[in-house]
Design an enzyme around this catalytic site. Structure first.
Site, PDB file in Angstrom:
ATOM      1  N   ASN A 115      -2.488  -6.228   5.512  1.00  7.16           N
ATOM      2  CA  ASN A 115      -2.557  -7.268   4.489  1.00  7.16           C
ATOM      3  C   ASN A 115      -3.393  -8.454   4.971  1.00  7.16           C
ATOM      4  OD1 ASN A 115      -0.234  -5.844   3.143  1.00  7.16           O
ATOM      5  ND2 ASN A 115       0.807  -6.640   4.941  1.00  7.16           N
ATOM      6  N   HIS A 154      -6.439  -1.920  15.384  1.00  9.86           N
ATOM      7  CA  HIS A 154      -6.705  -1.207  14.131  1.00  9.86           C
ATOM      8  C   HIS A 154      -6.499  -2.115  12.922  1.00  9.86           C
ATOM      9  CE1 HIS A 154      -6.784   2.446  11.536  1.00  9.86           C
ATOM     10  NE2 HIS A 154      -5.983   1.719  10.786  1.00  9.86           N
ATOM     11  N   GLU A 155      -5.342  -2.771  12.872  1.00  5.89           N
ATOM     12  CA  GLU A 155      -5.057  -3.618  11.704  1.00  5.89           C
ATOM     13  C   GLU A 155      -5.985  -4.828  11.663  1.00  5.89           C
ATOM     14  OE1 GLU A 155      -3.349  -2.122   9.643  1.00  5.89           O
ATOM     15  OE2 GLU A 155      -2.476  -0.658  11.008  1.00  5.89           O
ATOM     16  N   GLU A 182       0.856  -1.185   0.000  1.00  3.08           N
ATOM     17  CA  GLU A 182       0.000   0.000   0.000  1.00  3.08           C
ATOM     18  C   GLU A 182       0.895   1.240   0.000  1.00  3.08           C
ATOM     19  OE1 GLU A 182      -3.759   2.056   2.341  1.00  3.08           O
ATOM     20  OE2 GLU A 182      -2.829   0.290   3.199  1.00  3.08           O
ATOM     21  N   GLY A 236       3.240   2.477  10.474  1.00  2.00           N
ATOM     22  CA  GLY A 236       3.084   1.812  11.758  1.00  2.00           C
ATOM     23  C   GLY A 236       2.823   0.337  11.578  1.00  2.00           C
ATOM     24  N   ALA A 237       1.907  -0.003  10.662  1.00  2.00           N
ATOM     25  CA  ALA A 237       1.571  -1.392  10.403  1.00  2.00           C
ATOM     26  C   ALA A 237       0.724  -1.430   9.142  1.00  2.00           C
ATOM     27  CB  ALA A 237       0.808  -2.006  11.579  1.00  2.00           C
ATOM     28  N   MET A 238       0.521  -2.651   8.615  1.00  7.06           N
ATOM     29  CA  MET A 238      -0.215  -2.810   7.366  1.00  7.06           C
ATOM     30  C   MET A 238      -1.130  -4.014   7.462  1.00  7.06           C
ATOM     31  SD  MET A 238      -0.911  -1.779   4.392  1.00  7.06           S
ATOM     32  CE  MET A 238      -2.135  -2.625   3.392  1.00  7.06           C
TER      33      MET A 238
END
Length: 896
Positions: free
Chosen positions: A272, A304-305, A128, A268-270
């Site tokens: 996927n 959140h992720e 992303e 911060g994070a993704m």
């Protein structure tokens, strides 16, 4: 390396993709120094696109070396396609076909950390927004959704862990000590959600039983030797899964849910699908290495992720203009989670403080945009506080307007209608409108209008009729966004918003009064949600026995600037009695802000006039004592003791004077420390905790208040402060207390400063995340040599300009959180930032552009500072080969 300048992309020009991909089979074979990626795409013409049969197939591709291309097994001649300007174009293709490509990529040289790249422990991906095109040729846009099967191949000894999205379906070994694993994702997804990993990692495994009885394997993968720092992240996964089931009825849909932590990561994070890639700072935690805030951040980011699994993955964005569709909604969901699992009041206060610190200035600066912008040149620049935090506030307003039950019905309807689709913000609002029956047509202006509206509120009380009237006017400050849109031939109309104004009225004893509007037969509670729809409105309350104090915008019910002429007496009353935690905190902030701005004026005039009222000191004394009465909340008191930041104070001024602001804020802190020394010391000692460490609940609140007291006491006589802070550092049994001491000593010019900083580094130099904290406290120090210290630290063994965490901890912390030195009158702070941008841009344009955002408000300073800032911005902007990421931010800052 040079970059192609991207032309501006407009929402109005959106067209459906000419071709769709039904299935993708990837084979990623990693070798020393390169990787070979074979892709098999099942392609068909999109019947909804209305394109002619002669429409070419156009695929994105960046830094790919094409080795082979075939359609339905027939290798294409070189004149059957073109590869130029990061696009692979095949002129003549069938109605449906299988496209096969084989490309050569060099992930070891990928310093952008976008696509497939090398980190210390192996190979990782970040796709992303547009990283997948750096892995293989593909229509790299979110509205092309396909089912993926991925095989990863690598050396077994070097990279024993091979992961991809979905569920594992096969694995094996091959010649030369290599092995492979195949993963299948049963859900169609856009390419930006693709992920794979080939690395040497340790793994913590657990299981979660869903409400329907399914057993989901949960796994956290970290660098070798870090398993003892994973337990909190694993607990956060399971906590998030249960919360989403309980609150939204959403269940995990895969058999495997995995988090992989990597030290080199831009974000911060993704999220996927099923394989979340995280920055290590949001996974690793142990009491001696992580603070209470770190633990809470891990809770929130993991949540959140995970929540993205539905709001972002199962239903995704049609195009990148709709980014807030997934991000604003998911931030709102993680905020609600945070309020449920932590202190609701403290959590909301922290969100409001963060919104004002980052998003309000963004609205007023050169990068101003609505949560759905009409255009962009580089999508990476729109992962902003506006899209995320303001986007969440807009979802929160819908929740407030229609109520929790209708909101839940709206969410159910949203998934029922759009599961497996790429949709728009209008689709979400339509689901909420249909589920609630409330007309949200006017509300949609929040998606298209930029800027922070101001609510100018007035009041009058008629003792004869016992009526109290609130008048509200919506005011819309001009923003840079309207100018840009006008230049593009897209003039933006500004109209009144539909928004909730939550209010209560307090009597002299601090009690909330029953509220009955004119025309109502009876009062409907003591708190009301007033719906604003017009530019000017009046609300008349009946049966109000005496002049009340209004508690306005409770819970920060809308992302606006509230303009109401509170007196200091009224603010003190709200500080003491308002039952709404946000407004009680807000009253203290307003009072402190007015005092500090008065102090700034006096300092600018070099006057010796007294400007700190005794009543304010007594209000703080009362506030501190309130933490120890039955039902007192030390965490809330700790938040209330924080003075408005220097950046926030600057935003309240026509021309920002960073030196006077810093001097006034320091003077108030020192005055409070002297005047309240005894109660501060008593609180500090009474709040000491002998229990085993826990990052949550009452213990964390007590620690927060105790360390806030330490911060004030450190403003006393240098020798006393040195002794107290040194003792605190030596006795600290956790990183929260250690960092309180380290932050305090970093601001003191005393011998112990160097001793403590050096000993801290010697102890923790092998823990990267702890070293980041060490860099940050030095970057944000108020001492006069800080700019030189930051320059020197860039040459320290602890710093690596290729690692985003190091750059954020040292350079962005200096630029964004140390206004006194970044905005130094001699321009030294600006020069430092410009030099870093020039170094960074060829390596990692995303990180460079984030440094550039620290210049957003340069035009609010005096002429001398403006001249220095412009000089540095121009120097970088005119650098040959500048990336589109950096050129867009600098161009907007300069007004080009």
């Amino acid at each position: 390396m040079t970059y192609a300048k991207h032309s501006t992309i407009y929402l109005k020009d959106y067209t459906a993709p000419a071709y769709l991909i039904d299935k993708v089979a990837l084979d990623i074979s990693i070798h020393a120094g390169f990787a070979q990626v074979t892709a098999r795409l099942e392609v068909r013409r999109n019947p909804a696109a209305g394109s002619s049969a002669a429409a070419p197939l156009v695929l994105n591709g960046e830094e790919l070396t094409l080795e082979r291309i075939a359609i339905d097994g027939a290798v294409l001649a070189s004149d059957a396609y073109t590869y130029a300007d990061e696009r692979l174009t095949i002129a003549a293709v069938p109605q449906s076909f299988v496209l096969e490509t084989c490309v050569h990529i060099e992930p070891d040289k990928n310093t952008q950390l976008s696509g497939l790249y090398r980190s210390a422990d192996g190979y990782f991906t970040q796709c992303e927004a547009e990283g997948f095109r750096r892995i293989t040729f593909y229509p790299d846009r979110p509205d092309v959704m396909a089912k993926f099967v991925c095989t990863v191949r690598a050396d077994k000894t070097q990279f024993p862990v091979l992961l991809a999205n979905g569920n594992p379906i096969a694995q094996g070994e091959e010649e030369g000590g290599r092995h492979w694993a195949t993963w299948e994702d049963p859900f169609a997804k856009p390419a930006y959600l693709f992920a794979c990993v080939a690395a040497k990692l340790d793994m913590l495994e657990d299981h979660y039983i869903t409400r329907s009885g399914r057993r989901v394997r949960c796994a956290v993968y970290v660098e070798p030797g870090k398993l003892d720092q994973c337990a909190h992240a694993m607990a956060a996964i399971k906590k998030s899964m249960k919360w989403d089931e309980d609150v939204f009825g959403l269940e995990m849909d895969l058999d495997h849910y995995m988090i992989v932590a990597v030290g080199d990561f831009n974000m911060g994070a993704m999220e996927n699908k099923g394989l979340n890639i995280f920055n290590t700072k949001y996974v690793l935690a142990r009491p001696d290495t992580a603070t209470d805030t770190d633990y809470q951040n891990i809770d929130r980011v993991v949540a959140h992720e995970y929540f993205h699994n539905w709001t972002g993955n199962r239903v995704t964005c049609r195009d990148w203009f709709q980014l807030s569709l997934k991000e604003g909604l998911t931030v709102f969901r993680d905020q609600q989670f945070g309020m449920d699992v932590h202190s609701a009041g403290v959590t909301r206060i922290q969100e409001v403080r963060g919104l004002r610190a980052a998003q309000f200035p963004e609205d007023a600066g050169p990068m101003a945009h609505p949560i759905r912008p009409a255009s962009y040149a580089e999508i990476n620049n729109f992962y902003t506080a506006t899209v995320y935090e303001k986007g969440a506030e807009i979802i929160r307003m819908i929740h407030t307007l229609i109520g929790a039950q209708a909101f839940r019905r709206g969410m159910d309807l949203y998934f029922q209608r759009h599961d497996g689709q790429a949709v728009t913000c209008e689709d979400f609002v339509a689901a909420m409108q249909d589920a609630s029956g409330m007309d949200l047509t006017q509300f949609k202006r929040w998606y298209n209008q930029a800027g922070t509206p101001k609510l100018v509120v007035s009041s009058r009380y008629d003792s004869a009729s016992k009526r109290y009237t609130l008048g509200v006017e919506q005011v819309f400050p001009a923003t840079a966004y309207e100018d840009r849109m006008a230049n593009d031939g897209l003039p933006q109309a500004r109209g009144p918003y539909h928004l909730p104004l939550v209010v209560s009225l307090l009597n002299e004893q601090g009690q909330e009064l029953p509220l009955r509007l004119v025309g109502e037969s009876a009062a409907q509670g003591t708190q009301r949600t007033l719906q604003l729809r017009e530019a000017r409105q009046e609300f008349v309350f009946e049966d109000i026995a005496s002049q009340p104090v209004p508690s306005l915008l409770r819970g920060f019910s809308a992302p606006v600037v509230l303009d109401y002429p509170y007196s200091e007496q009224e603010l003190t009353h709200l500080m003491a009695f308002d039952a709404d935690a946000v407004n009680r905190w807000e009253a203290g902030q307003r009072l402190a802000c007015s005092i500090l701005l008065r102090g700034v004026e006096i300092i600018q005039k070099a006057s010796n006039d007294e400007w700190i009222p005794a009543g304010y000191v007594e209000a703080i004394r009362h506030l501190l004592a309130s933490a120890f009465v039955p039902g007192g909340d030390p965490a809330l008191v700790a938040e209330a003791l924080q003075l408005p930041s220097e950046t926030y104070l600057g935003e309240q001024m026509e021309v920002i004077d960073p030196d006077a602001i810093h001097a006034a804020r320091l003077a108030l802190r020192q005055h409070l420390a002297r005047a309240l020394r005894q109660p501060l010391e008593e609180a500090y000692h009474n709040l000491a905790c002998a229990e085993a460490y826990s990052p949550e609940g009452e213990q964390a609140g007590k620690r927060a208040l105790r360390n806030a007291c330490l911060g004030y006491l450190a403003e006393l006589d240098a020798k006393d402060a040195e002794e107290m802070v040194s003792s605190h550092f030596e006795q600290a049994g956790n990183m929260t207390d250690t960092m309180a001491a380290l932050s305090a000593i970093a601001n003191l010019d005393v011998p112990a400063r160097h001793v403590i900083l050096d000993s801290f580094y010697a102890k923790w130099k092998h823990e990267a995340l702890v070293v980041d904290k060490w860099l940050q406290v030095q970057a944000t120090s108020r001492l006069p040599h800080t700019t030189a210290d930051v320059s020197a630290l860039m040459g320290h063994e602890a710093f690596d300009i290729r690692n985003p965490n190091k750059v954020y901890s040292l350079v962005r912390a200096f630029c964004g959180a140390n206004p006194k030195h970044f905005h130094a009158a001699d321009g030294s702070g600006y020069r430092l930032a410009a030099n870093v941008m020039l170094q960074l841009d060829p390596l990692n344009p995303q990180v460079a552009s984030r440094i550039a955002r620290c210049f957003d408000r340069w035009k609010k300073f005096d002429a001398t500072r403006q001249a220095h800032a412009r000089e540095q911005l121009e120097r970088v902007y005119h650098q040959a080969g500048l990336s589109s990421d950096l050129s867009e931010v600098l161009g907007k800052a300069l007004g080009y």
